[in-house]
Design a protein around this motif. Structure first.
Motif, mmCIF file in Angstrom:
data_model
loop_
_atom_site.group_PDB
_atom_site.id
_atom_site.type_symbol
_atom_site.label_atom_id
_atom_site.label_comp_id
_atom_site.label_asym_id
_atom_site.label_seq_id
_atom_site.Cartn_x
_atom_site.Cartn_y
_atom_site.Cartn_z
ATOM 1 N N LYS A 241 31.167 59.495 126.129
ATOM 2 C CA LYS A 241 32.419 58.754 126.282
ATOM 3 C C LYS A 241 32.195 57.461 127.072
ATOM 4 O O LYS A 241 32.799 56.432 126.775
ATOM 5 C CB LYS A 241 33.453 59.639 126.975
ATOM 6 C CG LYS A 241 34.813 59.001 127.103
ATOM 7 C CD LYS A 241 35.804 59.943 127.750
ATOM 8 C CE LYS A 241 37.154 59.277 127.880
ATOM 9 N NZ LYS A 241 38.122 60.158 128.520
ATOM 10 N N GLU A 242 31.320 57.521 128.049
ATOM 11 C CA GLU A 242 31.053 56.358 128.908
ATOM 12 C C GLU A 242 30.432 55.188 128.135
ATOM 13 O O GLU A 242 30.684 54.037 128.456
ATOM 14 C CB GLU A 242 30.115 56.734 130.072
ATOM 15 C CG GLU A 242 30.677 57.770 131.014
ATOM 16 C CD GLU A 242 30.635 59.193 130.455
ATOM 17 O OE1 GLU A 242 31.541 59.965 130.807
ATOM 18 O OE2 GLU A 242 29.738 59.521 129.672
ATOM 19 N N LYS A 243 29.633 55.484 127.129
ATOM 20 C CA LYS A 243 28.910 54.432 126.405
ATOM 21 C C LYS A 243 29.533 54.067 125.056
ATOM 22 O O LYS A 243 29.265 53.011 124.512
ATOM 23 C CB LYS A 243 27.460 54.867 126.166
ATOM 24 C CG LYS A 243 26.692 55.167 127.427
ATOM 25 C CD LYS A 243 25.856 54.028 127.829
ATOM 26 C CE LYS A 243 25.082 54.383 129.085
ATOM 27 N NZ LYS A 243 23.983 53.521 129.294
ATOM 28 N N TYR A 244 30.344 54.953 124.518
ATOM 29 C CA TYR A 244 30.909 54.715 123.182
ATOM 30 C C TYR A 244 31.988 53.638 123.236
ATOM 31 O O TYR A 244 32.916 53.726 124.033
ATOM 32 C CB TYR A 244 31.486 56.014 122.613
ATOM 33 C CG TYR A 244 32.029 55.869 121.212
ATOM 34 C CD1 TYR A 244 31.175 55.689 120.136
ATOM 35 C CD2 TYR A 244 33.400 55.897 120.971
ATOM 36 C CE1 TYR A 244 31.668 55.551 118.845
ATOM 37 C CE2 TYR A 244 33.900 55.762 119.686
ATOM 38 C CZ TYR A 244 33.033 55.582 118.631
ATOM 39 O OH TYR A 244 33.514 55.440 117.359
ATOM 40 N N ARG A 245 31.862 52.628 122.364
ATOM 41 C CA ARG A 245 32.808 51.509 122.329
ATOM 42 C C ARG A 245 33.490 51.356 120.970
ATOM 43 O O ARG A 245 34.118 50.354 120.707
ATOM 44 C CB ARG A 245 32.093 50.193 122.686
ATOM 45 C CG ARG A 245 31.426 50.196 124.039
ATOM 46 C CD ARG A 245 32.465 50.145 125.157
ATOM 47 N NE ARG A 245 31.821 50.289 126.437
ATOM 48 C CZ ARG A 245 31.913 51.345 127.230
ATOM 49 N NH1 ARG A 245 32.632 52.376 126.868
ATOM 50 N NH2 ARG A 245 31.295 51.416 128.373
ATOM 51 N N GLY A 246 33.332 52.336 120.113
ATOM 52 C CA GLY A 246 33.957 52.280 118.801
ATOM 53 C C GLY A 246 32.929 52.150 117.695
ATOM 54 O O GLY A 246 31.770 51.811 117.936
ATOM 55 N N GLU B 41 23.927 51.970 122.030
ATOM 56 C CA GLU B 41 23.012 51.547 123.090
ATOM 57 C C GLU B 41 21.699 52.312 122.975
ATOM 58 O O GLU B 41 21.681 53.504 122.632
ATOM 59 C CB GLU B 41 23.652 51.757 124.460
ATOM 60 C CG GLU B 41 24.841 50.826 124.681
ATOM 61 C CD GLU B 41 25.349 50.844 126.109
ATOM 62 O OE1 GLU B 41 24.561 51.129 127.038
ATOM 63 O OE2 GLU B 41 26.545 50.564 126.280
ATOM 64 N N GLU C 101 30.800 48.843 117.184
ATOM 65 C CA GLU C 101 29.872 48.396 118.220
ATOM 66 C C GLU C 101 28.500 49.034 118.055
ATOM 67 O O GLU C 101 28.370 50.134 117.514
ATOM 68 C CB GLU C 101 30.431 48.723 119.605
ATOM 69 C CG GLU C 101 31.743 48.026 119.895
ATOM 70 C CD GLU C 101 31.655 46.510 119.841
ATOM 71 O OE1 GLU C 101 30.655 45.945 120.330
ATOM 72 O OE2 GLU C 101 32.582 45.885 119.300
#
Length: 187
Positions: free
Chosen positions: A111-116, A122, A119
């Motif tokens: 959840k911390e790294k997911y941007r949609g 990472e 995107e």
């Protein structure tokens, strides 16, 4: 103890192997059209067709996507919240050894790294996977459960597997002798 990965049984399949969506384009163009339609139901999702996977050096649909946990845990969470689901959704229960000839990685999908979906993933969200070290998860992350609750309260559409790590496998997987299970029973 044998470990497994899980893949939803497609409504239509040709042959005795799972092959990535992009491979269907040449082998079975009609199936490619059918299964790629889901990427055009939202303006952001179509960008998944060109999304790159770091460390595997390929695209999102060049790999097979597997759940690293029994799908019962997804069914159980959805049911607990009161979300209506298809009771008898089928999944292939695939021994991890069937992926031994492929290049495999775990997408942590946090959840911390997911941007949609539009995107980039990472680099540190992809971990190369040695199948000898693979262990099945024994439940869904709390973030997944919370996501289900939020989307249910809003009445909005959502994916079935948010914030559940995905196992990506670059190659084909033979399914001729694998077990088929339903997600409403822990077998």
């Amino acid at each position: 103890m044998e470990s497994f990965v899980y893949h939803m049984v497609p409504k239509e399949i040709k042959g005795d192997k799972l092959i990535p969506l992009n491979s269907l384009k040449g082998a079975h163009p009609n199936l490619y059209i059918k299964y790629s339609k889901k990427y055009f139901d939202h303006p952001e999702r179509k960008k998944l067709l060109t999304r790159k996977i770091p460390k595997l050096n390929c695209l999102w649909n060049d790999v097979l996507h597997f759940l690293p946990l029994h799908p019962y845990y997804v069914y159980e969470a959805l049911s607990h919240i009161g979300i209506k689901t298809k009771e008898d959704q089928l999944f292939f229960k695939i021994p991890i050894q069937k992926l031994k000839n492929n290049k495999n990685a775990c997408y942590l999908y946090t959840k911390e790294k997911y941007r949609g979906p539009a995107e980039d993933i990472e680099e540190d969200e992809i971990k190369p996977l040695d199948i000898e070290d693979y262990k099945e998860l024994k439940g869904i992350p709390i973030e997944t459960y919370e996501s289900y609750k939020i989307h249910n309260e809003k009445g909005s559409r959502f994916g079935l597997f948010p914030f559940i790590p995905h196992l990506f496998s670059y190659g084909e997987v033979e399914i001729r002798s694998v077990e088929t299970i339903t997600w409403n029973r822990l077998e």
